[in-house]
Structure formats: structure tokens, C-alpha cells
Design an enzyme around this catalytic site. Structure first.
Site, PDB file in Angstrom:
ATOM      1  N   GLU A  67       0.816  -1.214   0.000  1.00  0.00           N
ATOM      2  CA  GLU A  67       0.000   0.000   0.000  1.00  0.00           C
ATOM      3  C   GLU A  67       0.852   1.268   0.000  1.00  0.00           C
ATOM      4  O   GLU A  67       0.381   2.335  -0.410  1.00  0.00           O
ATOM      5  CB  GLU A  67      -0.932   0.004   1.223  1.00  0.00           C
ATOM      6  N   GLU A  89      -1.803   9.196   0.147  1.00  0.00           N
ATOM      7  CA  GLU A  89      -2.136   8.817  -1.214  1.00  0.00           C
ATOM      8  C   GLU A  89      -1.463   9.791  -2.177  1.00  0.00           C
ATOM      9  O   GLU A  89      -1.478  11.007  -1.968  1.00  0.00           O
ATOM     10  CB  GLU A  89      -3.657   8.847  -1.386  1.00  0.00           C
TER      11      GLU A  89
END
Length: 245
Positions: A67, A89
């Protein structure tokens, strides 16, 4: 205390390039923060025999490394030495806000991916914050500014079942027993089922996916460092996502 299973040196070996100058998360993901967060979830890394315990830590770090990866195919020391490179992100396209009477979005707050598990959506920030005693709905960026809170959010997601999904913890430690519906959908115990829990709607039941292979690559590397076997069913290529039948 999982520090008996994963030392500071082993942690640094696993997440070898997390503090590389090219990594936006340089200096954030510390061993001390990881150990402190793990103490808030006493079942993590302490369930089953030593091999099972190490396998769970490897699985958790494998999934969260994917991730947050900064690796590429020809990266120094291989692509699976570059986990925990990112904190937020890369290009949040929206606030990931969903209508929820229980956990309504706070005005002006964004719920894009942050931290090891890239926690996103208000309906994750809300219950996670409640569970760890922090108001993440109103202060979502704590996940990207407090390393202990950041690790706690990832461990909360790992340890907490969200129906119809079991928890990743119960899957990787062998506690979860698939139902008849699970079996008919190809959902079987193993590392692949943790991928299904985390991102099954996009990655599972669709044949070979590079994202799934990346998750497996990190996991295998960490198991090798721990000198434990991988177990069975590492991918989810033939598993329908949870909740899809």
C-alpha cells in the site's frame, strides 16, 4: 510483546529503504511507533505458535508495504525492499466521503488514503478513531502526522472484522473457517484472503493481477527473513470478493 519476535534490526532489514531520501515518508515510520501501536492490539503477533506469529507480522507488513511502496522492478535491493515509502495517497482524487448517519463527514475534511494501510473513507476514519480514542473524523491528518496513531489505524483495520469480511488477523492465524458460501466462492484460508479483505473488489476473482503479485512478493521476502513458510493460497485470483456471493 512482539519485540521478542521482530527486533529493531529485523524491522530495519525488512523496511530497508523506508528512510531513503526519495521517500516522502522518510523518518516517519519508526520501529518504536510500530511496537507502541502493537501493544494496543494484544492479539497481534501473539496468536498461535511462533511460526504463526511471525507469519502474521510478515503478512501485515507485506500488505501495508504494498500500500505504501516506492519500489520499481530494477530498484536497488529489489522492489520489495521499498515498503513504507509513502505516507499519503499520491494523488487523492476526492475526499472519499460516503453518506453515513453514524460517521458523517466533517466540513472541509478529506478522507483519502493515509498511513500504512492507506486508511480511506469516512466510514473507516470514524469507527477507527472511536476504537483508538482519537477523533479522526475531525482530525484525519493525524494519521499522517502521528506515527503511533498511523500504525494503530493499520492495525485496527487488520484486527477488526467488517461484515461480511472476517478480520485479516483471524484469516492469517487460522481462526477463520470459511463457510459453505465462502468455499463455493473460492475463498479459502491463506494470505490471498487477506488481499481479498483489503481490496478484493478490484483485485480478486479476475485472474492474474500485478498488484496481487506485488503483495505476495513483499510477503515472501518477509517470511524468508523470518525463516518461516508462506502457507497455502497466497493469491486470490479464483476468489470472488467478500459480499459478492
Amino acid at each position: 510483546d512482539i519485540s521478542k519476535l521482530i527486533s529493531r534490526g529485523t524491522f530495519d532489514q525488512m523496511l530497508k529503504h523506508r528512510n531513503d531520501g526519495a521517500c516522502p515518508a522518510k523518518g516517519f515510520y519508526t520501529y518504536d511507533a510500530f511496537i507502541a501501536a502493537a501493544k494496543a492490539f494484544p492479539g497481534f503477533g501473539t496468536t498461535g505458535d511462533d511460526a504463526t506469529r511471525k507469519r502474521e507480522i510478515a503478512a501485515f507488513l507485506g500488505q501495508t508495504s504494498h500500500e505504501t511502496t516506492g519500489g520499481w522492478p530494477s530498484a536497488p535491493d529489489g522492489p520489495y525492499s521499498w515498503g513504507y515509502c509513502f505516507l499519503r495517497e499520491k494523488n487523492p482524487s476526492s475526499s472519499y466521503c460516503s453518506p453515513s448517519p453514524t460517521y458523517p463527514c466533517a466540513p472541509g475534511k478529506q478522507y483519502y488514503g493515509r498511513g500504512p494501510i492507506q486508511l480511506s473513507w469516512n466510514y473507516n476514519y470514524g469507527p477507527c478513531g472511536k476504537a483508538i480514542g482519537v477523533d479522526l473524523l475531525n482530525n484525519p491528518d493525524l494519521v499522517a502526522t502521528d506515527p503511533v496513531i498511523s500504525f494503530k489505524t493499520a492495525l485496527w483495520f487488520w484486527m477488526t472484522p467488517q461484515s461480511p469480511k472476517p478480520s485479516c488477523h483471524n484469516v492469517i492465524t487460522g481462526i477463520w473457517k470459511p463457510s459453505a458460501a465462502d468455499q463455493s466462492a473460492g475463498r479459502v484460508p491463506g494470505y490471498g484472503a487477506t488481499t481479498n479483505i483489503i481490496n478484493g473488489g478490484l483485485e480478486c476473482g479476475q485472474g492474474w493481477k500485478p498488484q496481487v503479485e506485488d503483495r505476495i512478493g513483499f510477503y515472501k521476502r518477509y517470511c524468508d527473513i523470518f525463516k518461516v513458510g508462506y502457507g497455502n493460497n497466497l493469491d486470490c485470483y479464483n476468489q470472488r470478493p467478500f459480499g459478492s456471493g
